[in-house]
Design an enzyme around this catalytic site. Sequence first.
Site, PDB file in Angstrom:
ATOM      1  N   GLU A   1       4.117   1.688   2.042  1.00  0.00           N
ATOM      2  CA  GLU A   1       5.297   1.033   2.160  1.00  0.00           C
ATOM      3  C   GLU A   1       7.339   1.558   1.575  1.00  0.00           C
ATOM      4  OE1 GLU A   1       2.890  -0.822   1.903  1.00  0.00           O
ATOM      5  OE2 GLU A   1       3.187  -3.134   3.238  1.00  0.00           O
TER       6      GLU A   1
ATOM      7  N   CYS B   1       1.232  -1.258   0.111  1.00  0.00           N
ATOM      8  CA  CYS B   1       0.195  -0.242   0.174  1.00  0.00           C
ATOM      9  C   CYS B   1       0.546   1.151   0.201  1.00  0.00           C
ATOM     10  CB  CYS B   1      -1.263  -0.204   1.195  1.00  0.00           C
ATOM     11  SG  CYS B   1      -1.633  -1.666   0.874  1.00  0.00           S
TER      12      CYS B   1
END
Lengths: 794, 306
Positions: free
Chosen positions: A438, A436
């Site tokens: 990171e 998502c």
Amino acid sequence: MDSTIAVSGETRATRLRRCVMAHEPSVCHERAAIVTDCYERLAGTLPPILLRAHALAAVLDRMSIVIGPDELIVGNQASRPRSAPIFPEYSWEWILEELDTLPTRAADRYAVPPESREALQGILPRWRGKSFRDRAVHALPEDVLRSHQSLLFLLTSMGCGVGHLAPDYARVLTPGLSAIAREARERLTALDLTDPGAIRKRDFCQAAVVVAEAAIRFAGRFAERAEQMAAAEACPDRQAELLEIARICRKVPARPAETFAEALQAFWFVHLIIQIEANGHSISPGRFDQYMSPFYEADRTGGRLDRDGALELLDCLWVKFNEVMKLRDKTASIGFGGYPLFQNLIVGGQGVDGRDATNELSYLCLDATRRARLPQPSLSVRVYRETPPDFLRAASELAREGLGLPAFFNDDAIVPVLQNMGVPLEEARGYAEVGCVEPQVPGKTNGYYPAGFLNLGKVLTMALHNGTDPVTGKQLGPADPEGQGFACYGDIVAALDRQLDHVTRLLVTGDNILDELHGQLAPNPFVSLFVDDCLARGLAYEQGGAVYNYTGPNSVGLANVADALMAIKRLVFAERHIEMDALLAMLDQDFAGHEGGRLLLLNRAPKYGNDNEEVDGIARELATRILTGFKQYRNPRGGRFEPGLQSISAHALFRDAVAATPDGRPAKMLLADGGISPAQGRDRRGPTAVIRSAARLDHREASNGTLLNIKLSPQSVAGEAGLENLVALIRTYFQLGGQHVQFNVINSAILREAQRHPEKHRDLVVRVAGFSVLFTTIDPVLQEDIIERTEHRV
Amino acid sequence: VSEPAADPSGIIFDIQRFSVHDGPGIRTLVFFKGCPLACLWCSNPESQRFDPELLFDPTRCLACGGCVEVCPHGAVWRTGEKLAYDRGRCPACGACADACPAEARTVAGRRVAAKDVVAEVLKDAPFYANSGGGVTLGGGEPLAQSDFAREILAGCRLHGIHTAIETCGHVPWGVLESILPWTDLFLYDLKHVDAETHRAQTGGDIALILSNLERLVGAGASAIVRVPVIPGFNDTAEDIRAIAEQVARLGIAELHLLPYHRLGQNKYLLAGRRYEFAGGDPVGDGTMTSLRDVAAQLGLSVTIGG
């Protein structure tokens, strides 16, 4: 064979998309059968790294391969498109238990063909006591396991691979797998086996050779199949395509790619095999526009490819991203709803020299997503001060189409975050996003992002109940034997801190045990070929082979807890509208008979997301407290804990596990989505206020990323002016220091939902005529009117 | 140029951020309370009166009785399970609204200092800078509280914020003149050019409105004319052509046609009033398009909606 492009008028992409999406997700037992057989023959004789290597080689040699009609990029993960392979070596018991309910469960259903059902019923029990999960359950302390089971936190790598990386795909493009295998062999030859470290390196290098060669053979099988199909093909155009597929698969991934098509095929084989080797998700293509661009440019310059031809190849690849599946258990199907694979492909941003690196391929990737209208790949866009306005506009134009894609990332915030983590500037500028939100240095990092989700809502209710979880009645946290008294707001904060410290320790303990076990039991050699410095160190990705080793846990429900603290501070201790004991009693009764009290908590104290300095300050302090709490810990790979603020859909999973909270949220109501998004329906002052609230958090501390969802109505971003306004929202949030933002541009289905549950959608802004209104504040007749207009305008 | 008075205050009923259809870019819209006109179709009935008024939404009321306890005027009382409310006794002091957890009782209208409005507007300054937006004063009629309006406009301008004002133009010329130096854009309502019809439906004098517009243009102001297209009032080609001719004659380039809607109907109920406009259904998309073409033929740049 269907090859009627000109006749039907449909593009290849349309046909491929239809063909793939017509397959309902299903379960495939092939991999499970091959791996089980392999483990039973070899488990006692080989170290884990070589066992994994031979198991993968066996799968690649024996699994069914498929070349679908119209495909130009080939390579399948399991026997049918959108069928999920099974990884019994990681976990098996839940699959056996859920075989009957997989086709009918509430979220993410899977068909189970009769032959797979029968096969799995035979295969799975043979793993009793032997799988990763079996070992993990015994290795985890009782309090960690109990906290996981009570959903105080969710451990997400107990029964599957680690995944979560942006591999260095460039090295399969040049020099290719033959050269990598050669390097491994040379290292083997050079080893001095009297050196104590050499034994481990020998095992690793042998495994590297096994998997590199198996991958080359796997491609060879596709070449052979394509040739057979070409021989039987009546349509000359398709026959030529099949022969080209065969030519390419004989060349890559073994040797260096030279054309765009070869590079895409080589990329896909690596991307796919990593997801056949293990079932960790978030295998992220990373900076695709950067490492693919030389091949695209060479083809364009050489006159071998035009823009449309390139786009057609991307269409084929984009559909492929949606064929990959990961079977999840019932719990995870809620926590990770919607069959997500999180294959984050990021374009734009700066080069290592700090100059803008946006190129033609960056734009083509936007086009490919617009044409595919499919959830994968998870398209992301990097933005910084010098991002060309045209590119940001093009990306924003895609965002307002309602797909929720692309997500926008801020180089100006993220590069310094990585520098704080010890990454040199040039490498930090080359970051990619994984899963998502990171951020990592691609090809050099094991960020161990499946480090779990901390349920902040539950931590708060435990703080109010002396360590007891009101939902399960279990004592999950430390208790004060004298009992608790709350004389002032500071007592509340102290109680929360105490529980937070405890649960942080538990989650870190769980993470480190599982991390260690992954290294011991399930080191994966193939993925390790694409991560520095695994080969040189003779250590797998899971064993500390990467240059950068982090652990990235996440927290869910920040907005709810901040709102709850604000409500207590204001209504109990400052304005004394309600006694603390009365509040606790009200919560214990889940507000039954106390609707006035609930609404008081909800409406009479400021809420995060409305540009209110006081409650935003509480959220900031809380976030920083959580993040720094984790950062004092280290992981078994020699790295630090680098936590983030994001929820995926864990907030949905935690819904039932959190009792009523003092923010006026009854039990079983969703916690806030995203990670730093306001609680649903509570941001009532529009997106600029949300952005200012979110920007008040200290994004530099959230080294594993922050996630902000913003809902917009299509009307508010319609037209040329609307597009510029969307761009301005992104630019401003990023100037204020935000890391990431994504937009839900609302369609009529959401408006319908808003009619049914207005309390959850009070922030929804819609355009009526000469001005905009909050949708839920207008009367039903007009709502109806707007829904109808929306339907034909969008 | 007259200097703004020291710290004037005024009555507003809302400040709406991320307002994207009231002038260019992302804007903050300040809703002034009180209007010299009384258009029957008004979509913001709570904007018409100059004093605060109580809005009561019975669908939100829990009948908890918190309001009964605090009302100093005896305007709310309990009758069995329910509450009764007499608007006649209620001066909208807001004590009940402060006590109401359910937001069933709210007060439309609060007195605020101009500097506080400016501070609120400034919160979104970076959004204005990135989008070419700014502040828009609307309402109600901002120029009915002209010292207050001027102070806000001047305060915003001093911070480099683009300023716009939505006005019906029904004020003495001196009022417009006084804000002219602080205003970048006038969104100027023109509803009808026939004096009788205009007076009958709005209560206002079109001659004053037109002469003010002419003087604004003469003074070099930047203006966009906005026409609420009201069924049975000004929705024929002739009506729009007549308005457009005036606009073209004055050398104004831009015209916005705003379709009538019934958005405000529910708010009349909340304010305890009746929605008396009975002109008919909103003008359809097809008619709006042909009205746009009528005005465009006169060389104007015409937009449907803001």
